[in-house]
Design a protein around this motif. Structure first.
Motif, PDB file in Angstrom:
ATOM      1  N   HIS A 153      40.886   4.399  10.911  1.00 20.26           N
ATOM      2  CA  HIS A 153      42.264   4.506  11.402  1.00 20.26           C
ATOM      3  C   HIS A 153      43.277   4.429  10.261  1.00 20.26           C
ATOM      4  N   LEU A 206      44.599  -3.296  16.829  1.00 20.74           N
ATOM      5  CA  LEU A 206      44.246  -1.876  16.908  1.00 20.74           C
ATOM      6  C   LEU A 206      44.860  -1.236  18.151  1.00 20.74           C
ATOM      7  N   ASN A 207      44.851  -1.973  19.280  1.00 21.30           N
ATOM      8  CA  ASN A 207      45.470  -1.444  20.496  1.00 21.30           C
ATOM      9  C   ASN A 207      46.976  -1.269  20.318  1.00 21.30           C
ATOM     10  N   GLY A 229      48.348  -0.449  17.635  1.00 21.03           N
ATOM     11  CA  GLY A 229      48.585   0.563  16.620  1.00 21.03           C
ATOM     12  C   GLY A 229      48.927  -0.005  15.267  1.00 21.03           C
ATOM     13  N   ARG A 251      43.953   9.089  19.687  1.00 25.72           N
ATOM     14  CA  ARG A 251      45.018   9.259  18.690  1.00 25.72           C
ATOM     15  C   ARG A 251      44.888  10.528  17.861  1.00 25.72           C
ATOM     16  N   CYS A 309      47.423  -0.770  12.353  1.00 29.03           N
ATOM     17  CA  CYS A 309      46.107  -0.541  11.756  1.00 29.03           C
ATOM     18  C   CYS A 309      45.844  -1.466  10.574  1.00 29.03           C
ATOM     19  N   HIS A 339      53.984   5.322  16.350  1.00 30.65           N
ATOM     20  CA  HIS A 339      52.736   4.982  15.660  1.00 30.65           C
ATOM     21  C   HIS A 339      52.870   5.227  14.154  1.00 30.65           C
ATOM     22  N   TRP A 360      45.233   4.373  23.452  1.00 38.89           N
ATOM     23  CA  TRP A 360      43.792   4.630  23.473  1.00 38.89           C
ATOM     24  C   TRP A 360      43.369   5.153  22.114  1.00 38.89           C
ATOM     25  N   ARG A 361      42.636   4.336  21.377  1.00 36.91           N
ATOM     26  CA  ARG A 361      42.315   4.661  19.981  1.00 36.91           C
ATOM     27  C   ARG A 361      41.544   5.967  19.847  1.00 36.91           C
TER      28      ARG A 361
END
Length: 909
Positions: free
Chosen positions: A557, A525-526, A528, A698, A530, A727, A694-695
């Motif tokens: 996400h 997740l960090n 990107g 986004r 997903c 991303h 930083w989720r």
């Protein structure tokens, strides 16, 4: 009500009785819930007043729960409340209801919610009084329930009456609390009390003796009882008449005195069987002692237990025991209770008063008790585990095993600094290498919560060089992967996580596997990625349902909002992490553009964290609430949220909160017109990692690009757009990722065609606010190029989306865009109704739905089922409704709803 106050403890209490009567009548008459606190020293008359209020409530048709907390029951979950809930006439709860509660006592929030539902349902037909005497002795779970339930039952006809020696420090929102501090009786009241007992005039010598009671009605009554029994006024010293106990003890047979002393060790209320076991005699052989103690007015028998007539009586007996004898009797009581098959909850209170260093049985029982209560009472579990460690001799090998449990318990209780210090003290003893590795392993969780990932990485690396146990190796490797998820080299972190998972599966260690899957999900997740994050978190959720919310966040996400809704519905009635569940629901509602519902969810999440005293997500909650406030145009509320964030960050620094905090600072500064400062805050948000790392941020990258451009930092804007593009490349199936990337690039390059592409992509996504933002920017760009005809549909779409979401400030900006761009009045696409703070018009659409359901007779639970939300969220809505409408009861709410519907205002749902 009974005749005038003539019993001991009621003379001189006319004012307090009047206020208690008013409370009872107000609750009976539908004025909502209330709390009454009767506070004062032992013997001051709290119990007598409480009994009078109970009698009054029964006379007014209340269902009554009258419980009593006891000093030695602090480890028995919910014992203080249960003592009254199950024994009324009729009982407030059935044994079936309580068995259901007991089956889930490890879920504090669920238990309190379920208990609230039961009480709410019972109070729908008749008012309820819940009285607890001596609340200062309440067990921790009862204290927790008492801190939460009055606010939860704010609108129901429930009266809470608590007596205590000091303020029980109830916290949280709730009905108005009436505090009645009981002062010493006046001389006039004492004289009336003397006439009640002695009849006729009171001799001057008796008045002098009464001065020695200090205005305490129990002590005064004991003095008067001694005078009435002996007729001795001039010869008995005041010390002997005060309490009236020692004189009675002196006349008892030695066996009866010994029996009473054993009883005083067991507590104010004790079973004959326990006293017999401790005295080493059969219960059948103690009848003479029991009879004599009852005849001397020292004990009474309630049919199940023997009770000292007053706690001051027990204290007087207990005080006559030498300290060494007390300790020995407590220790023997613990052993006999264990031998009789009683639980650790019965034995441990005695151990806490008697155990000495080196007592292996006490160490073991304290450890067992700590584990028994760890999920429901983490603070108590930590206290017990630490006490067990204190009893271990300093150089005994057992210290490492007991110390490991103490570190775990302290960490679960949120006492991270103490946990780390405990671990470091054990490590300083230079334990064997395998013990060293185990201690570093459990300290890993502590360091993670302390946000000290650099130290976590260093320690796991060192421990891995010493470990031989495959399971501990897998756990350490997984901890290392988690630590590296916060670093810059996510490829190396991923390799570590995959190695940890392989080691966990080879070792067959559940904890290691959970940690490894969690770490891999965080890393993905960090980074990107997903889809990979969803795969890992789905596997983790299947393996451990406590991580269902992580799977839901990964789905958010991925823009798969339908799957999120289906998943959240599977959480059931007993979600393991209710605060995180509310946070996730709030995140979903933000994505769906349901700002009012999102705010209610976030308020609920914060309240649940406050109830549990683990505010780990407070900064992120307040950042989102601040962003919501700005969308509505409420800068004052946004600044209030920012103040809370600043105070929280100052009190508990956490680098993980830095970017979210700085972004809200940027948005507030931008709204205030300080564009250079806003741009600097965005740069600060990237201090440790790129913005898109930083989720939480986004969904706001386009807003950050706007801030950078308004602040004159084109390079920052280009960097943000490049991050959004990267991303989108990683997530080609996610419409929001692709659409916002196109939107960000279009702003940087002033490209209307790219804005049109962004709109087209976002039309296929689930996020109306992202689509509204792209549509608004497209409309403005077309206006600036002179094509007002083409701009109108885009601006209309943006305005309508913002209006439906409740983003009033953004809707107003879109509505006035033509005027600001061309200097000519824009097309009025709708009229915004100002949001008021009080009255029916202040209610959100969701709040109106809740108000109508509650007014129609629904309980919080049935309203939640009708709206497909949690009862916690309904409670949040209801608290807001009551505040905005300035009402305190469901009766008042129903009247307002009826009046509004009669006036034809039912057209806005």
């Amino acid at each position: 009500m009974a005749a005038g106050p003539s019993r001991p403890g009621l003379r001189g209490r006319e004012t307090e009785l009047k206020r208690l009567r008013a409370l009872v009548e107000a609750v009976r008459d539908g004025e909502g819930g209330a709390i009454g606190l009767l506070l004062g020293e032992p013997g001051i008359g709290k119990t007598a007043l409480l009994q009078e209020a109970v009698s009054l409530a029964r006379a007014h048709g209340f269902v009554v729960s009258h419980g009593h907390a006891e000093e030695l029951h602090e480890l028995a979950p919910l014992a203080s409340l249960a003592s009254g809930l199950l024994h009324g006439d009729p009982p407030l709860l059935s044994t079936t209801d309580f068995a259901d509660l007991a089956g889930h006592h490890d879920q504090r929030i669920w238990l309190v919610e379920r208990l609230a539902q039961l009480i709410e349902e019972r109070s729908a037909d008749t008012p309820v009084l819940i009285a607890v005497d001596d609340v200062q002795w309440a067990d921790p779970l009862s204290r927790f329930a008492l801190s939460v339930l009055p606010a939860r039952l704010l609108s129901s006809p429930v009266l809470w009456l608590l007596t205590g020696r000091e303020d029980p420090e109830l916290y949280g929102q709730g009905p108005a609390t009436t505090t009645l501090p009981l002062r010493p009786l006046s001389g006039t009241a004492l004289a009336e009390l003397a006439r009640d007992v002695l009849g006729g005039d009171v001799p001057a010598r008796v008045e002098e003796l009464l001065d020695g009671a200090g205005g305490n009605p129990f002590l005064a009554a004991e003095i008067l009882s001694g005078v009435a029994a002996t007729g001795a006024v001039g010869t008995e010293p005041p010390e002997r008449l005060v309490l009236g106990v020692r004189g009675r003890l002196a006349d008892l047979r030695p066996d009866t005195l010994h029996f009473l002393r054993i009883g005083s060790v067991l507590g104010r209320a004790f079973s004959l069987a326990d006293a017999a076991a401790l005295s080493g005699r059969p219960a059948s052989g103690l009848s003479a002692e029991v009879d004599e103690a009852i005849a001397a007015a020292l004990l009474h028998d309630d049919g199940e237990r023997l009770l000292f007539r007053h706690d001051l009586v027990r204290q007087a007996v207990y005080a006559d025991l030498a300290p060494s004898v007390r300790r020995a009797l407590h220790r023997e009581a613990a052993s006999r209770l264990v031998a009789a098959g009683r639980s650790s909850a019965d034995a441990v209170p005695h151990l806490l008063k008697s155990a000495e260093p080196g007592d292996l049985e006490a160490i073991g029982l304290l450890g067992t008790a700590s584990e028994d209560v760890s999920t429901v009472l983490p603070d108590l579990a930590a206290d017990l585990a630490v006490r067990a460690l204190e009893l271990v001799p300093p150089r005994a090998p057992l210290a490492y095993e007991v110390g490991e449990r103490a570190i775990v318990a302290l960490t679960r209780a949120g006492r991270y600094t103490r946990a780390r210090a405990t671990g470091d003290a054990l490590l300083a003893r230079q334990p064997p290498l395998d013990v060293f590795a185990r201690l570093q392993c459990v300290l890993g969780d502590t360091l993670w919560h302390l946000d000290d990932v650099h130290e976590l990485t260093r320690r796991t690396t060192t421990a891995l060089a010493a470990v031989t146990d495959p399971a501990i190796r897998a756990r350490l490797t997984a901890r290392q992967a988690l630590a590296r998820s916060r670093g810059s080299d996510l490829d190396a972190a991923r390799e570590t996580g995959e190695r940890a998972l392989a080691e966990a599966e080879l070792a067959g260690d559940r904890e290691a596997r959970v940690l490894a899957l969690w770490g891999l999900g965080e890393i993905a997740l960090n980074a990107g990625d997903c889809a990979a994050a969803l795969a890992h978190h789905t596997a983790l959720s299947v393996f451990d349902p406590a991580f269902l919310t992580e799977e839901a966040v990964a789905l958010i996400h991925m823009d798969d909002f339908d799957a999120v809704r289906r998943l959240l519905r599977t959480a059931g009635d007993v979600p393991p992490r209710p605060a995180m569940l509310s946070w996730t629901q709030g995140t979903l509602n933000m994505g769906l553009g349901r700002l009012d519902d999102a705010d209610a969810d976030l308020v609920t999440a914060e309240r649940l964290e406050a109830d549990l005293q683990v505010p780990g997500n407070l900064v992120n909650i307040r950042v989102n609430r601040g962003l919501l406030a700005l969308l509505r145009g409420d800068r004052e509320a946004a600044r209030e949220h920012l103040d809370v964030i600043r105070a929280t960050v100052a009190d508990r620094p956490n680098t993980g909160n830095h970017a979210a905090h700085r972004f809200l600072e940027a948005v507030v500064a931008d709204a205030d017109g300080d564009h250079p400062a806003a741009a600097e805050h965005v740069r600060s948000a990237q201090r440790d990692h790129p913005f898109l790392r930083w989720r939480l941020l986004r969904p706001h990258v386009v807003q950050a690009v706007h801030i950078a451009l308004r602040g004159g930092d084109r390079k920052l804007a280009e960097d943000l757009a490049a991050q959004a593009a990267a991303h989108a490349t990683r997530n080609p199936t996610v419409p929001t990722a692709r659409g916002t990337a196109a939107h960000a690039s279009a702003l940087v390059h002033a490209d209307p065609a790219l804005l049109e592409r962004a709109v087209d992509i976002l039309l296929g996504g689930p996020r109306p606010l992202a689509l509204a933002a792209a549509s608004a920017d497209l409309g403005r760009a077309l206006l600036a190029s002179g094509d007002a005809t083409a701009a109108t549909p885009a601006l209309t779409r943006a305005h309508d989306l913002y209006t439906r979401a409740g983003a009033d400030a953004e809707a107003d900006r879109v509505r006035t865009a033509p005027e600001r761009t061309t200097g000519r009045p824009g097309r009025r696409t709708g009229r915004l109704r100002p949001r008021t703070e009080q009255g029916w018009d202040a209610l959100t659409a969701s709040e109106r739905k809740v108000a109508r359901l509650i007014a129609a007779g629904h309980t919080n639970r049935s309203a939640a089922e009708a709206l497909v939300v949690s009862p916690h969220t309904v409670n949040t809505h209801l608290a807001s409704i009551f505040r905005k409408l300035a009402v305190r009861s469901r009766v008042h709410l129903a009247r307002i709803v009826l009046a509004e519907d009669d006036a034809g205002s039912a057209d806005d749902d």
